[in-house]
Design an enzyme around this catalytic site. Structure first.
Site, short mmCIF file in Angstrom:
data_model
loop_
_atom_site.label_atom_id
_atom_site.label_comp_id
_atom_site.label_asym_id
_atom_site.label_seq_id
_atom_site.Cartn_x
_atom_site.Cartn_y
_atom_site.Cartn_z
N SER A 88 0.83 -1.20 0.00
CA SER A 88 0.00 0.00 0.00
C SER A 88 0.87 1.25 0.00
CB SER A 88 -0.92 0.00 1.22
OG SER A 88 -0.22 0.51 2.33
N LYS A 89 0.21 2.37 -0.26
CA LYS A 89 0.93 3.64 -0.30
C LYS A 89 1.62 3.93 1.02
CE LYS A 89 -1.61 5.88 -3.96
NZ LYS A 89 -2.13 7.12 -4.51
#
Ligand code: GLU
Length: 508
Positions: free
Chosen positions: A265-266
């Site tokens: 994920s970011k």
């Protein structure tokens, strides 16, 4: 699909920086297009204005350019289907929403957020599956349940509405995916998605399908997170009468965290110690800074090569591929179905391999920028020489300094451990005697030094281990660095002698 020309698109939403998974999607689209002599488009999907982040669009374009992923048509490169930013195409989508309503495949819904919430609560209490669909739409406030006159009045009075797709109650939707094969789902499981809103904006689903159709897209290659939307998209093509021009679909496997536990994920990047973004990102809202591959010292070609292997493999042992080689070798058949784990060590390995293969002059020019920042000015030939001596020891240009600082500055201190272990009582005498020899050495180059050191050891009965470690300590200040003769030749006679004398004086 009736199109013969391959046309693919990368269609990011400017809701933040592009994650490396997004860059990989763009890369695979690009490789596929170029492999088939087709077009690669960049379309900006900015219909959700609430999620718009200033700077994100520029960031996306700069990232693609840095990677060498050039688009043939798109924002900033207008073509026959301009504009390529969906917000600028706003007026175009309404007619398709109306067409669907006229054909009975979509309808107006006037439910307020409170009414929707009530439905959700009620249905959850009853059986747990609360969605706007064939079972519930009959109890809601929409153009299917309200008298025609009332619908008309509401629309005329400017009431808020959304247009929803009327998903059939029970139909098997069969889809073909180039990576997953045949995918089937019963439409009864799907809800009546919103396609259009009274503010005149389409939602992602409508805009995406309409634009892929109008832009004559032949293949939709995108992340697996969009697979659940595929049935709706396939239904939309059918409802709009476009089945014959429907693109082929390929949903790419997810990028996973290094331990394989879940999607990368970011937020993972800096937390796990590696960038998840191609370029540094300075968040305009929070002011938070996230690291990028470019600023962390990665070469664009190494980064691209590494990304290509996250989900695809050539089926051979070869790991290093230029963009042109990737274009030749790439095929969707060799994209795997299962998620691929991101491996930060492999990313560094790729950079190391590229650094080794780069022209020394090119690396020298990059390293020279860092030297100048330190106030060190050297002829580029000398910098190039240093690069050739130490580049096999580093993964990044900025690591060269740690391996080469002694070429530029005499030791400020002497590594304690090495001194303790290697600096013996007779070290000063050995070195002082060596200085005498060096004074008279005419060929102060690698060959001349090789001979001089060899003769010295023989004549003075000193072992190589002993001479070399104390000499290295004197010149470098530690037990590290490349071949001593190379270091000496680079420093020159005067500097070598000065450093030896300093060491003899300083080391206790
Ligand atoms: N706008 C979507 C995104 O941000 C595009 C998905 C697609 O390629 O259809 O990923």
């Amino acid at each position: 699909m009736t199109q013969t020309r391959v046309r693919v698109r990368f269609a990011p939403s400017p809701t933040g920086p592009l994650h490396i998974g997004g860059v990989r999607t763009a890369l695979y689209n690009y490789l596929f297009a170029k492999k088939h002599g087709g077009d690669f488009l960049l379309r900006i999907e900015d219909t959700d204005q609430n999620r718009y982040v200033p700077g994100a669009e520029e960031y996306i374009m700069e990232s693609l350019k840095w990677c060498g992923i050039e688009w043939d048509e798109g924002v900033g490169k207008e073509g026959p289907h301009a504009p390529y930013r969906q917000s600028e195409r706003k007026l175009l989508y309404r007619q398709y929403a109306l067409q669907l309503i006229e054909n009975g495949q979509a309808y107006y819904a006037f439910d307020t957020p409170e009414e929707l919430e009530d439905m959700r609560k009620k249905l959850e209490a009853e059986k747990g599956n609360a969605q706007y669909d064939a079972h519930t739409r009959g109890n809601m406030r929409n153009s299917l349940t309200l008298p025609e006159e009332e619908t008309k009045q509401l629309l005329d009075s400017g009431a808020h509405y959304v247009v929803r797709y009327k998903m059939p109650e029970n139909e098997e939707v069969v889809m073909q995916d180039l990576i997953r094969g045949t995918v089937k789902v019963n439409s009864g499981l799907l809800d009546d998605k919103v396609l259009f809103k009274s503010d005149g904006m389409p939602t992602y689903h409508l805009a995406n399908v309409v634009d892929d159709y109008l832009m004559e897209i032949s293949h939709v290659i995108r992340g697996e997170e969009w697979l659940p939307s595929l049935p709706l998209h396939v239904m939309l093509y059918r409802s709009l009468g476009w089945t014959d021009s429907m693109p082929e679909f390929a949903h790419l496997p997810l990028l996973l965290k290094p331990d394989g536990n879940g999607k990368l994920s970011k937020r993972d990047g800096d937390r796990l110690g590696f960038p998840v973004f191609p370029l540094l990102w300075n968040d305009p809202k929070s002011g938070e800074i996230s690291s990028g591959y470019r600023e962390s010292g990665y070469f664009a070609d190494a980064f691209v090569n590494m990304l290509a292997f996250l989900g695809w493999n050539p089926g051979t042992e070869q790991e290093l591929f230029s963009m042109d080689e990737l274009i030749k070798a790439f095929s969707l058949e060799r994209v795997g179905k299962s998620g691929s784990k991101f491996d930060p060590a492999k990313a560094t390995w790729f950079n190391h391999q590229y650094l080794l293969r780069k022209d020394n002059r090119e690396v020298a020019q990059l390293f020279d920028i860092l030297l100048k920042e330190k106030g060190i000015h050297q002829p580029i030939e000398r910098v190039e020489k240093i690069v050739s001596l130490v580049k096999d020891r580093v993964n990044f240009v900025h690591e060269i300094w740690e391996q080469a600082f002694f070429f530029f500055t005499p030791p400020q201190s002497y590594d304690e451990k090495t001194v303790k272990k290697k600096w013996k009582e007779d070290s000063p005498v050995i070195l002082e005697n060596l200085v005498k020899e060096l004074h008279s050495l005419e060929d102060f180059n690698v060959d001349g030094l090789e001979k001089a050191l060899h003769d010295y050891m023989e004549n003075h009965q000193v072992g190589a281990g002993k001479l070399m470690t104390s000499l290295r300590l004197a010149l470098v200040g530690a037990g590290m660095g490349p071949d001593l003769k190379e270091i000496m030749a680079f420093l020159g006679k005067e500097e070598v002698i000065a450093r030896i004398e300093l060491a003899v004086k300083t080391i206790e």
